[in-house]
Design a protein around this motif. Structure first.
Motif, PDB file in Angstrom:
ATOM      1  N   MET A  58      22.471  -0.119 -33.593  1.00 17.30           N
ATOM      2  CA  MET A  58      22.140   1.168 -34.208  1.00 17.30           C
ATOM      3  C   MET A  58      23.425   1.715 -34.810  1.00 17.30           C
ATOM      4  SD  MET A  58      19.578   3.144 -31.608  1.00 17.30           S
ATOM      5  CE  MET A  58      18.052   2.398 -31.045  1.00 17.30           C
ATOM      6  N   ALA A  59      23.418   1.938 -36.140  1.00 21.05           N
ATOM      7  CA  ALA A  59      24.622   2.441 -36.799  1.00 21.05           C
ATOM      8  C   ALA A  59      24.264   3.128 -38.112  1.00 21.05           C
ATOM      9  CB  ALA A  59      25.604   1.306 -37.063  1.00 21.05           C
ATOM     10  N   ALA A  60      25.077   4.115 -38.465  1.00 17.20           N
ATOM     11  CA  ALA A  60      25.005   4.762 -39.778  1.00 17.20           C
ATOM     12  C   ALA A  60      26.318   4.445 -40.476  1.00 17.20           C
ATOM     13  CB  ALA A  60      24.818   6.272 -39.622  1.00 17.20           C
ATOM     14  N   ALA A  61      26.236   3.893 -41.689  1.00 20.59           N
ATOM     15  CA  ALA A  61      27.445   3.481 -42.401  1.00 20.59           C
ATOM     16  C   ALA A  61      27.189   3.544 -43.900  1.00 20.59           C
ATOM     17  CB  ALA A  61      27.850   2.065 -42.009  1.00 20.59           C
ATOM     18  N   HIS A  62      28.258   3.631 -44.671  1.00 19.54           N
ATOM     19  CA  HIS A  62      28.100   3.647 -46.117  1.00 19.54           C
ATOM     20  C   HIS A  62      27.612   2.308 -46.634  1.00 19.54           C
ATOM     21  CE1 HIS A  62      29.818   7.587 -47.418  1.00 19.54           C
ATOM     22  NE2 HIS A  62      30.033   7.586 -46.114  1.00 19.54           N
ATOM     23  N   GLN A  63      28.051   1.238 -46.004  1.00 16.64           N
ATOM     24  CA  GLN A  63      27.653  -0.105 -46.407  1.00 16.64           C
ATOM     25  C   GLN A  63      27.354  -0.914 -45.158  1.00 16.64           C
ATOM     26  OE1 GLN A  63      30.751  -2.830 -47.811  1.00 16.64           O
ATOM     27  NE2 GLN A  63      29.413  -3.444 -49.484  1.00 16.64           N
ATOM     28  N   VAL A  72      17.766 -10.159 -34.302  1.00 10.65           N
ATOM     29  CA  VAL A  72      18.508  -8.910 -34.092  1.00 10.65           C
ATOM     30  C   VAL A  72      17.716  -7.766 -34.715  1.00 10.65           C
ATOM     31  CG1 VAL A  72      20.669  -7.667 -34.542  1.00 10.65           C
ATOM     32  CG2 VAL A  72      20.719 -10.130 -34.104  1.00 10.65           C
ATOM     33  N   ASP A  73      17.611  -6.661 -33.974  1.00 10.28           N
ATOM     34  CA  ASP A  73      16.991  -5.446 -34.486  1.00 10.28           C
ATOM     35  C   ASP A  73      18.082  -4.482 -34.935  1.00 10.28           C
ATOM     36  OD1 ASP A  73      14.462  -6.418 -33.952  1.00 10.28           O
ATOM     37  OD2 ASP A  73      14.230  -5.302 -32.074  1.00 10.28           O
ATOM     38  N   PHE A  74      17.987  -4.053 -36.192  1.00  9.01           N
ATOM     39  CA  PHE A  74      18.957  -3.126 -36.774  1.00  9.01           C
ATOM     40  C   PHE A  74      18.275  -1.788 -37.029  1.00  9.01           C
ATOM     41  CE2 PHE A  74      20.593  -7.279 -37.964  1.00  9.01           C
ATOM     42  CZ  PHE A  74      21.938  -7.157 -37.663  1.00  9.01           C
ATOM     43  N   TYR A  75      18.869  -0.732 -36.494  1.00 10.86           N
ATOM     44  CA  TYR A  75      18.425   0.636 -36.754  1.00 10.86           C
ATOM     45  C   TYR A  75      19.547   1.269 -37.566  1.00 10.86           C
ATOM     46  CZ  TYR A  75      15.142  -0.033 -32.856  1.00 10.86           C
ATOM     47  OH  TYR A  75      14.149  -0.481 -32.026  1.00 10.86           O
ATOM     48  N   VAL A  76      19.341   1.413 -38.869  1.00 15.59           N
ATOM     49  CA  VAL A  76      20.456   1.802 -39.725  1.00 15.59           C
ATOM     50  C   VAL A  76      20.127   2.975 -40.654  1.00 15.59           C
ATOM     51  CG1 VAL A  76      21.514  -0.496 -39.686  1.00 15.59           C
ATOM     52  CG2 VAL A  76      19.923   0.072 -41.499  1.00 15.59           C
ATOM     53  N   ARG A  77      21.176   3.677 -40.995  1.00 11.45           N
ATOM     54  CA  ARG A  77      21.177   4.639 -42.096  1.00 11.45           C
ATOM     55  C   ARG A  77      22.365   4.247 -42.954  1.00 11.45           C
ATOM     56  NH1 ARG A  77      21.091  11.053 -41.188  1.00 11.45           N
ATOM     57  NH2 ARG A  77      19.166  10.401 -40.174  1.00 11.45           N
ATOM     58  N   VAL A  90      15.465 -11.097 -38.384  1.00 13.56           N
ATOM     59  CA  VAL A  90      16.097  -9.786 -38.231  1.00 13.56           C
ATOM     60  C   VAL A  90      15.095  -8.724 -38.688  1.00 13.56           C
ATOM     61  CG1 VAL A  90      18.473 -10.608 -38.383  1.00 13.56           C
ATOM     62  CG2 VAL A  90      17.299  -9.956 -40.463  1.00 13.56           C
ATOM     63  N   ARG A  91      15.109  -7.604 -37.960  1.00 11.99           N
ATOM     64  CA  ARG A  91      14.174  -6.525 -38.249  1.00 11.99           C
ATOM     65  C   ARG A  91      14.951  -5.230 -38.454  1.00 11.99           C
ATOM     66  NH1 ARG A  91       9.666  -6.841 -33.612  1.00 11.99           N
ATOM     67  NH2 ARG A  91      11.485  -6.296 -32.350  1.00 11.99           N
ATOM     68  N   PHE A  92      14.397  -4.345 -39.276  1.00 11.94           N
ATOM     69  CA  PHE A  92      15.074  -3.103 -39.628  1.00 11.94           C
ATOM     70  C   PHE A  92      14.194  -1.899 -39.361  1.00 11.94           C
ATOM     71  CE2 PHE A  92      17.474  -6.276 -41.764  1.00 11.94           C
ATOM     72  CZ  PHE A  92      18.764  -5.784 -41.821  1.00 11.94           C
ATOM     73  N   ALA A  93      14.850  -0.806 -38.949  1.00 13.61           N
ATOM     74  CA  ALA A  93      14.175   0.463 -38.661  1.00 13.61           C
ATOM     75  C   ALA A  93      15.158   1.585 -38.977  1.00 13.61           C
ATOM     76  CB  ALA A  93      13.754   0.518 -37.192  1.00 13.61           C
ATOM     77  N   PRO A  94      14.666   2.828 -39.060  1.00 11.50           N
ATOM     78  CA  PRO A  94      15.592   3.946 -39.287  1.00 11.50           C
ATOM     79  C   PRO A  94      16.509   4.164 -38.089  1.00 11.50           C
ATOM     80  CG  PRO A  94      13.335   4.738 -39.055  1.00 11.50           C
ATOM     81  CD  PRO A  94      13.285   3.252 -39.022  1.00 11.50           C
ATOM     82  N   PRO A 131       9.024 -12.163 -51.424  1.00 12.81           N
ATOM     83  CA  PRO A 131       9.810 -11.492 -50.377  1.00 12.81           C
ATOM     84  C   PRO A 131      10.495 -12.483 -49.440  1.00 12.81           C
ATOM     85  CG  PRO A 131       7.645 -10.473 -50.597  1.00 12.81           C
ATOM     86  CD  PRO A 131       7.628 -11.722 -51.442  1.00 12.81           C
ATOM     87  N   SER A 132      11.666 -12.129 -48.980  1.00 18.11           N
ATOM     88  CA  SER A 132      12.414 -12.973 -48.044  1.00 18.11           C
ATOM     89  C   SER A 132      11.680 -13.066 -46.710  1.00 18.11           C
ATOM     90  CB  SER A 132      13.807 -12.386 -47.804  1.00 18.11           C
ATOM     91  OG  SER A 132      14.423 -13.037 -46.708  1.00 18.11           O
ATOM     92  N   PRO A 133      11.568 -14.267 -46.151  1.00 19.30           N
ATOM     93  CA  PRO A 133      10.960 -14.420 -44.830  1.00 19.30           C
ATOM     94  C   PRO A 133      11.962 -14.163 -43.689  1.00 19.30           C
ATOM     95  CG  PRO A 133      11.576 -16.561 -45.680  1.00 19.30           C
ATOM     96  CD  PRO A 133      11.912 -15.558 -46.763  1.00 19.30           C
ATOM     97  N   ASN A 134      13.191 -13.856 -44.041  1.00 16.42           N
ATOM     98  CA  ASN A 134      14.254 -13.756 -43.039  1.00 16.42           C
ATOM     99  C   ASN A 134      14.371 -12.388 -42.390  1.00 16.42           C
ATOM    100  OD1 ASN A 134      15.089 -16.459 -43.463  1.00 16.42           O
ATOM    101  ND2 ASN A 134      16.060 -15.799 -45.360  1.00 16.42           N
ATOM    102  N   TRP A 135      13.702 -11.376 -42.952  1.00 14.79           N
ATOM    103  CA  TRP A 135      13.777 -10.036 -42.378  1.00 14.79           C
ATOM    104  C   TRP A 135      12.417  -9.357 -42.502  1.00 14.79           C
ATOM    105  CZ3 TRP A 135      12.959  -5.296 -44.739  1.00 14.79           C
ATOM    106  CH2 TRP A 135      12.826  -5.311 -46.122  1.00 14.79           C
ATOM    107  N   SER A 136      12.225  -8.344 -41.661  1.00 12.97           N
ATOM    108  CA  SER A 136      11.001  -7.557 -41.710  1.00 12.97           C
ATOM    109  C   SER A 136      11.295  -6.142 -41.220  1.00 12.97           C
ATOM    110  CB  SER A 136       9.912  -8.201 -40.837  1.00 12.97           C
ATOM    111  OG  SER A 136      10.329  -8.244 -39.481  1.00 12.97           O
ATOM    112  N   ILE A 137      10.334  -5.270 -41.433  1.00 13.64           N
ATOM    113  CA  ILE A 137      10.432  -3.907 -40.921  1.00 13.64           C
ATOM    114  C   ILE A 137       9.907  -3.893 -39.489  1.00 13.64           C
ATOM    115  CG2 ILE A 137       9.504  -1.574 -41.155  1.00 13.64           C
ATOM    116  CD1 ILE A 137       9.649  -1.988 -44.195  1.00 13.64           C
TER     117      ILE A 137
END
Length: 150
Positions: A58-63, A72-77, A90-94, A131-137
């Motif tokens: 879980m991280a907020a970063a400019h890049q 890996v689950d990424f919670y990013v802003r 890999v999965r992404f969430a807010p 769409p890429s099969p490597n990541w999802s929401i």
């Protein structure tokens, strides 16, 4: 604590939970992590990940740049879309991390507004028009929140 750092690197760790909360952080590097959880306050510059398996970040970063992550689950802003390369499952969430003083720190880092770029991931290793099969929401019902108390 009133700590500042230009650059923090967490390297070659397994089965560990990290809370990275400093007043100013330019770069966070995560390298070769297995079964770790990383909860990070705002990064004024970049989050770089090189090698991770079975983790939560879980991280907020400019890049946000992610290389060689698996399951890996990424919670990013972020102020730009996250970039992945050589990743799978890999999965992404807010962004889902909170602590006292976070909102002010997000404003200072110019990360105060949620822009939904976490859901606009670019896979630099997938050049096809499909769409890429490597990541999802990450499905909403599976998302977690983490609160750090002092």
């Amino acid at each position: 604590a009133n700590a500042t750092s230009d650059d923090i690197e967490i390297c070659s760790c397994s089965n560990t939970t990290f809370y990275v909360v400093v007043d100013k952080l330019a770069v966070l590097r995560l390298v070769n992590l297995t079964n770790c959880k990383v909860y990070c306050g705002p990064v004024d510059g970049s989050l770089y990940l090189e090698g991770a398996r079975d983790c939560v970040v879980m991280a907020a970063a400019h890049q946000v740049r992610i290389h060689k992550a698996v399951n890996v689950d990424f919670y990013v802003r972020s102020r730009s879309y996250p970039i992945i390369e050589k990743c799978s499952d890999v999965r992404f969430a807010p962004y889902g991390f909170s602590y006292e003083g976070l909102e002010a720190r997000l404003q200072e880092a110019k990360l105060g507004e949620e822009n939904d770029l976490w859901a606009d991931v670019k896979d630099f290793g997938w050049l096809k028009s499909t769409p890429s099969p490597n990541w999802s929401i990450l499905p909403a019902e599976q998302r977690k929140q983490e609160t750090m108390t002092t």
